[in-house]
Motif scaffolding. Structure first.
Motif, PDB file in Angstrom:
ATOM      1  N   PRO A 140      14.121   3.082  -1.923  1.00  0.00           N
ATOM      2  CA  PRO A 140      14.830   1.680  -1.985  1.00  0.00           C
ATOM      3  C   PRO A 140      15.717   1.305  -0.035  1.00  0.00           C
ATOM      4  O   PRO A 140      15.557   1.878   0.608  1.00  0.00           O
ATOM      5  N   HIS A 141      15.964   0.586  -0.287  1.00  0.00           N
ATOM      6  CA  HIS A 141      16.063   0.084   1.229  1.00  0.00           C
ATOM      7  C   HIS A 141      17.944   0.558   1.170  1.00  0.00           C
ATOM      8  O   HIS A 141      18.815  -0.734   0.856  1.00  0.00           O
ATOM      9  N   ASP A 142      17.847   1.252   1.973  1.00  0.00           N
ATOM     10  CA  ASP A 142      19.189   1.892   2.226  1.00  0.00           C
ATOM     11  C   ASP A 142      19.722   1.724   4.025  1.00  0.00           C
ATOM     12  O   ASP A 142      20.837   2.800   4.947  1.00  0.00           O
ATOM     13  N   GLY A 143      18.627   1.209   4.910  1.00  0.00           N
ATOM     14  CA  GLY A 143      19.444   0.686   6.403  1.00  0.00           C
ATOM     15  C   GLY A 143      18.973   2.254   7.215  1.00  0.00           C
ATOM     16  O   GLY A 143      18.067   2.116   8.359  1.00  0.00           O
ATOM     17  N   ARG A 144      17.863   3.652   6.866  1.00  0.00           N
ATOM     18  CA  ARG A 144      17.335   3.833   7.153  1.00  0.00           C
ATOM     19  C   ARG A 144      16.522   3.893   6.823  1.00  0.00           C
ATOM     20  O   ARG A 144      15.562   4.480   5.405  1.00  0.00           O
ATOM     21  N   LEU A 145      14.875   4.974   8.078  1.00  0.00           N
ATOM     22  CA  LEU A 145      13.946   5.516   7.383  1.00  0.00           C
ATOM     23  C   LEU A 145      14.255   6.960   7.444  1.00  0.00           C
ATOM     24  O   LEU A 145      13.685   7.773   8.429  1.00  0.00           O
ATOM     25  N   ASP A 146      13.502   7.454   6.084  1.00  0.00           N
ATOM     26  CA  ASP A 146      13.819   8.920   5.106  1.00  0.00           C
ATOM     27  C   ASP A 146      12.196   9.249   5.135  1.00  0.00           C
ATOM     28  O   ASP A 146      11.517   8.971   4.562  1.00  0.00           O
ATOM     29  N   TRP A 147      11.902  10.557   6.225  1.00  0.00           N
ATOM     30  CA  TRP A 147      11.060  11.356   6.215  1.00  0.00           C
ATOM     31  C   TRP A 147      10.960  12.520   5.088  1.00  0.00           C
ATOM     32  O   TRP A 147      12.168  12.843   4.966  1.00  0.00           O
ATOM     33  N   PRO A 148      10.609  13.043   3.422  1.00  0.00           N
ATOM     34  CA  PRO A 148       9.630  11.911   3.036  1.00  0.00           C
ATOM     35  C   PRO A 148       9.606  11.321   2.333  1.00  0.00           C
ATOM     36  O   PRO A 148       8.307  11.051   1.821  1.00  0.00           O
ATOM     37  N   GLN A 149      11.288  10.849   1.619  1.00  0.00           N
ATOM     38  CA  GLN A 149      11.500  10.090   0.332  1.00  0.00           C
ATOM     39  C   GLN A 149      10.502   8.726   0.776  1.00  0.00           C
ATOM     40  O   GLN A 149      10.260   8.319  -0.568  1.00  0.00           O
ATOM     41  N   ASP A 150      10.537   8.144   1.430  1.00  0.00           N
ATOM     42  CA  ASP A 150      10.406   6.809   1.881  1.00  0.00           C
ATOM     43  C   ASP A 150       8.574   6.327   2.828  1.00  0.00           C
ATOM     44  O   ASP A 150       8.567   5.720   2.507  1.00  0.00           O
ATOM     45  N   PHE A 151       7.426   7.643   2.579  1.00  0.00           N
ATOM     46  CA  PHE A 151       6.605   7.569   2.665  1.00  0.00           C
ATOM     47  C   PHE A 151       5.677   8.582   1.665  1.00  0.00           C
ATOM     48  O   PHE A 151       4.182   8.734   1.996  1.00  0.00           O
ATOM     49  N   THR A 152       6.867   8.571   0.503  1.00  0.00           N
ATOM     50  CA  THR A 152       5.635   9.385  -0.273  1.00  0.00           C
ATOM     51  C   THR A 152       4.646   8.421  -1.353  1.00  0.00           C
ATOM     52  O   THR A 152       3.606   8.378  -1.955  1.00  0.00           O
ATOM     53  N   ARG A 153       5.467   7.160  -1.676  1.00  0.00           N
ATOM     54  CA  ARG A 153       4.454   6.169  -2.145  1.00  0.00           C
ATOM     55  C   ARG A 153       3.929   5.013  -1.405  1.00  0.00           C
ATOM     56  O   ARG A 153       4.600   3.644  -1.576  1.00  0.00           O
ATOM     57  N   ILE A 154       3.046   5.295  -0.337  1.00  0.00           N
ATOM     58  CA  ILE A 154       2.636   3.750   0.756  1.00  0.00           C
ATOM     59  C   ILE A 154       1.318   3.010  -0.102  1.00  0.00           C
ATOM     60  O   ILE A 154       0.254   4.255  -0.456  1.00  0.00           O
ATOM     61  N   PRO A 155       1.556   2.052  -0.617  1.00  0.00           N
ATOM     62  CA  PRO A 155       0.488   1.528  -1.406  1.00  0.00           C
ATOM     63  C   PRO A 155      -0.174   1.141  -0.624  1.00  0.00           C
ATOM     64  O   PRO A 155      -0.232   0.329   0.847  1.00  0.00           O
ATOM     65  N   LEU A 156      -2.118   0.996  -0.934  1.00  0.00           N
ATOM     66  CA  LEU A 156      -2.858   0.952  -0.303  1.00  0.00           C
ATOM     67  C   LEU A 156      -2.986  -1.074   0.483  1.00  0.00           C
ATOM     68  O   LEU A 156      -2.021  -1.590  -0.571  1.00  0.00           O
ATOM     69  N   PRO A 157      -3.405  -0.778   1.421  1.00  0.00           N
ATOM     70  CA  PRO A 157      -3.277  -2.971   1.684  1.00  0.00           C
ATOM     71  C   PRO A 157      -4.081  -3.592   0.422  1.00  0.00           C
ATOM     72  O   PRO A 157      -3.564  -4.587   0.507  1.00  0.00           O
ATOM     73  N   LEU A 158      -4.593  -3.191  -0.122  1.00  0.00           N
ATOM     74  CA  LEU A 158      -5.800  -4.402  -1.392  1.00  0.00           C
ATOM     75  C   LEU A 158      -4.680  -4.739  -2.574  1.00  0.00           C
ATOM     76  O   LEU A 158      -5.247  -4.683  -3.688  1.00  0.00           O
ATOM     77  N   ASN A 159      -3.334  -3.087  -2.840  1.00  0.00           N
ATOM     78  CA  ASN A 159      -2.936  -3.364  -3.551  1.00  0.00           C
ATOM     79  C   ASN A 159      -2.934  -4.371  -4.328  1.00  0.00           C
ATOM     80  O   ASN A 159      -1.979  -5.307  -3.922  1.00  0.00           O
ATOM     81  N   GLY A 160      -2.891  -4.631  -5.737  1.00  0.00           N
ATOM     82  CA  GLY A 160      -2.783  -5.760  -7.009  1.00  0.00           C
ATOM     83  C   GLY A 160      -3.205  -7.015  -5.903  1.00  0.00           C
ATOM     84  O   GLY A 160      -2.705  -7.809  -6.694  1.00  0.00           O
ATOM     85  N   THR A 161      -4.150  -7.112  -5.420  1.00  0.00           N
ATOM     86  CA  THR A 161      -5.336  -8.279  -5.331  1.00  0.00           C
ATOM     87  C   THR A 161      -5.983  -7.408  -6.869  1.00  0.00           C
ATOM     88  O   THR A 161      -6.187  -6.838  -7.031  1.00  0.00           O
ATOM     89  N   TRP A 162      -6.799  -8.461  -6.406  1.00  0.00           N
ATOM     90  CA  TRP A 162      -7.889  -8.663  -8.072  1.00  0.00           C
ATOM     91  C   TRP A 162      -9.035  -7.307  -7.800  1.00  0.00           C
ATOM     92  O   TRP A 162      -9.419  -7.181  -8.606  1.00  0.00           O
ATOM     93  N   LEU A 163      -9.230  -7.537  -6.462  1.00  0.00           N
ATOM     94  CA  LEU A 163     -10.129  -6.070  -6.003  1.00  0.00           C
ATOM     95  C   LEU A 163      -9.361  -4.949  -6.529  1.00  0.00           C
ATOM     96  O   LEU A 163     -10.337  -3.996  -6.286  1.00  0.00           O
ATOM     97  N   TRP A 164      -8.267  -4.579  -6.407  1.00  0.00           N
ATOM     98  CA  TRP A 164      -7.293  -3.521  -6.092  1.00  0.00           C
ATOM     99  C   TRP A 164      -6.284  -3.440  -7.496  1.00  0.00           C
ATOM    100  O   TRP A 164      -5.186  -3.526  -6.275  1.00  0.00           O
ATOM    101  N   HIS A 165      -5.585  -3.277  -7.843  1.00  0.00           N
ATOM    102  CA  HIS A 165      -4.681  -3.300  -8.963  1.00  0.00           C
ATOM    103  C   HIS A 165      -3.855  -2.225  -8.783  1.00  0.00           C
ATOM    104  O   HIS A 165      -4.494  -1.157  -8.966  1.00  0.00           O
TER     105      HIS A 165
END
Lengths: 372, 251
Positions: free
Chosen positions: A218-243
């Motif tokens: 969630p956007h809290d104005g800070r970038l936190d390790w590790p919780q802000d880095f645990t679910r990084i979507p791959l670039p193609l996520n959500g496109t027809w190629l990558w659901h």
């Protein structure tokens, strides 16, 4: 009529000249050596087999797991490797690459120099010795570091001088308190005192103020390790190629191959893949660079000798650590604290069977014996 | 009468030797006597089905023990010994989860020299893994993989893998706690492959756990499939040594 195959690319193979005056007859000079060797080793093994019995523990029981469970000794190095990186990387990718690398040696090092005699090139002995020490020191240090042993060492330093305090604060103390860029320096300080590789994922934490939210939290104005880095979507996520969602039409086995829900955890990938790969590629590369800088390694053969020696050292070092230094729960312990499975009443053979207690297994009488 | 030295007539030993080795049956098996001339000694190698993988002549530096430490030959010796003892073990062993462990137990206690045969098989198997590894190191440090022997090094690496697999499949067969859990750990390593790990583990042990199917598969691989493959690769390995002019020598 035989047709000469077109030589696609002639291999420049220099064959040794035969020195017929230096040759011996295979009968008797070789055949007899082979025969004597076979006789000697037959006797040796019969004597060995007379005095040392092959182990036989209790009958296999899937409900009683020995602790520790260990692979056969020649795979204990792989088992040891599994403790230090992602399972797929240690169990499959690294061994596969190593085997391909072994097979590739003669195709990379094609020079005929140094052929046919022990350590035939000029610097090969000192390169082997250098690689031996380089590899054994680094592999020991890496195993100890991943075990957190260095933390124990520096925490117990005062006790060496008679004090009864331990430096437990050392990793927590922030020597940069009050500095202008304290927030940026503290993570570096913490990083130096991390307990092991997995601590990058589990205990290292820092927080930086940012105007936007690049991570997945969630956007809290800070970038936190590790919780802000645990679910990084791959670039193609959500496109027809990558659901994002599981494609319902896809058969189950295909889902193993098709990563429909692709996010990756940067802390986990750092600890399980990046750090081990960095060590496995970086340390050999550094060794080659040093060997070139000090003027010992010049040719491909020199580099390959260094790498092969490193491989052999690491292979046996990991085997020895896995066999003699891993106790219950694969904890790093001194050899005398590795449990002997024969001492475990659930695993050892409790009552040695005497012949009279045996059930005669006879298929002709199905009502008797183990078939009963 | 002048005393001149007369050659001694044939004694009992000569008569016995003649009867044993110069009779019709013996000479039907061994067509010539002991090869005592260089020509016959070369023929003895070249015309014998077991010996003809050797060259007839060899450079004198290669007979020195310290050049090879006999490591390749020892690996092959272990393979032969394992085949002989393995065949003997097969007489007493059924790869069935109800019988396997009892069979090994009764082999140890009820069969004359059964324990010795099992011990021999076990220690030779460990020794073979070791000699193959040491043989690889010998070949590497003597630079013996260099042209024209590149492909034979590749065959050697394949043989190393086959040796490890042979030893690994044999590890399960006694069906004791050591076997079950070592194979569980070992196959879990295979199951850790990124994409097809689970599938390959399933194929390897014929199920999700090490059980009856795994025992049968490992037995079949251990006693026929892998030894056959190893024998084929070994033939290629040895033959190429001979075709490439024996062991490597400095140019």
């Amino acid at each position: 009529m035989a047709v000469a195959a077109p030589a696609a690319r002639a291999r420049e193979t220099v064959r040794q000249k035969r020195e017929r005056d230096q040759e011996l007859l295979v009968w008797p000079d070789l055949v007899f050596v082979e025969f004597i060797c076979a006789v000697l080793f037959t006797i040796t093994f019969v004597v060995l087999a007379t005095f040392f019995d092959a182990p036989l523990l209790n009958k296999a029981n899937p409900n009683v797991t020995p602790n520790p469970s260990k692979a056969p000794w020649y795979f204990m190095n792989l088992q040891e490797l599994l403790l230090h990186m992602d399972k797929g990387l240690a169990g499959v990718i690294v061994p596969t690459i190593l085997l391909i690398g072994l097979m590739a040696i003669p195709y990379v090092d094609r020079d005929n120099e140094g052929q046919g005699s022990w350590f035939g090139t000029i610097n090969s002995v000192r390169i082997t010795v250098f690689s031996f020490f380089w590899s054994s020191i680094w592999i020991s240090w890496l195993i100890l570091w991943d075990n957190g042993s260095h933390v124990l060492v520096y925490q117990h330093l005062p006790q060496l001088w008679g004090s009864n305090t331990r430096l437990q604060w050392l990793g927590d103390k922030n020597p940069f308190a009050g500095w202008p860029v304290e927030g940026a320096l503290k993570p570096i300080w913490d990083f130096i005192f991390l307990r092991n590789r997995l601590a990058i994922r589990d205990t290292w934490s820092w927080s930086l103020p940012v105007p936007f939210q690049p991570g997945s939290g969630p956007h809290d104005g800070r970038l936190d390790w590790p919780q802000d880095f645990t679910r990084i979507p791959l670039p193609l996520n959500g496109t027809w190629l990558w659901h994002w969602a599981q494609p319902g039409w896809m058969p189950g086995w295909m889902l193993h191959v098709y990563w429909y829900k692709s996010t990756f955890s940067l802390p986990a990938i750092t600890a399980e893949w990046a750090v081990p790969i960095l060590a496995m590629l970086g340390l050999p590369a550094l060794m080659i660079i040093i060997l070139r800088k000090i003027g010992w390694a010049h040719t491909m053969r020199d580099a390959i000798i260094a790498l092969f020696t490193g491989f052999i050292v690491v292979y046996f070092a990991l085997t020895i650590v896995g066999a003699a230094f891993r106790g219950k729960g694969q904890q790093l312990v001194p050899p005398y604290r590795v449990p002997n499975l024969n001492d475990d009443p659930a695993i050892q053979r409790q009552v040695p069977l005497s012949p009279s207690q045996f059930v005669v297994v006879d298929a002709r009488t199905p009502g008797s014996g183990i078939y009963g | 009468m002048a005393m001149t030295e007369q050659p001694k007539g044939p004694g009992l030993g000569d008569w016995l030797y003649d009867k044993l080795f110069h009779n019709y049956i013996w000479s039907s098996v061994f067509r010539s006597g002991y090869p005592s001339t260089p020509r016959n000694q070369m023929l003895a190698i070249a015309t014998n089905v077991f010996l003809h993988l050797h060259p007839t002549r060899i450079h004198k530096t290669h007979v020195k023990i310290t050049h090879t430490y006999c490591l390749g030959g020892l690996s092959f010796f272990m393979f032969l010994g394992l085949t002989v003892t393995g065949v003997m073990l097969m007489f007493y062993y059924v790869p069935d989860v109800n019988r396997a462990f009892t069979d090994v137990q009764s082999l140890e206690t009820n069969v004359r020299f059964g324990m010795l045969i099992r011990n021999l098989h076990r220690w030779m198997a460990h020794a073979m893994v070791l000699t193959v590894l040491l043989h690889m190191m010998r070949v590497f440090y003597t630079g013996a993989y260099k042209p024209p022997r590149e492909f034979n090094w590749v065959v050697g690496v394949i043989l190393l893998v086959l040796t490890l697999l042979l030893s690994f499949t044999g590890y399960l067969l006694p069906w004791d706690q050591l076997a079950l859990w070592a194979i569980t750990v070992g196959t879990n390593i295979a199951g850790a492959a990124p994409i097809l790990g689970g599938q390959s583990r399933f194929v390897l042990i014929g199920g999700f756990d090490v059980g009856p199917n795994a025992l049968l598969r490992f037995y079949t691989l251990h006693v026929i499939a892998l030894p056959l493959l190893a024998a084929i690769f070994m033939s290629v390995h040895f033959w190429r040594i001979r075709r490439d002019g024996g062991l490597a020598r400095p140019l």
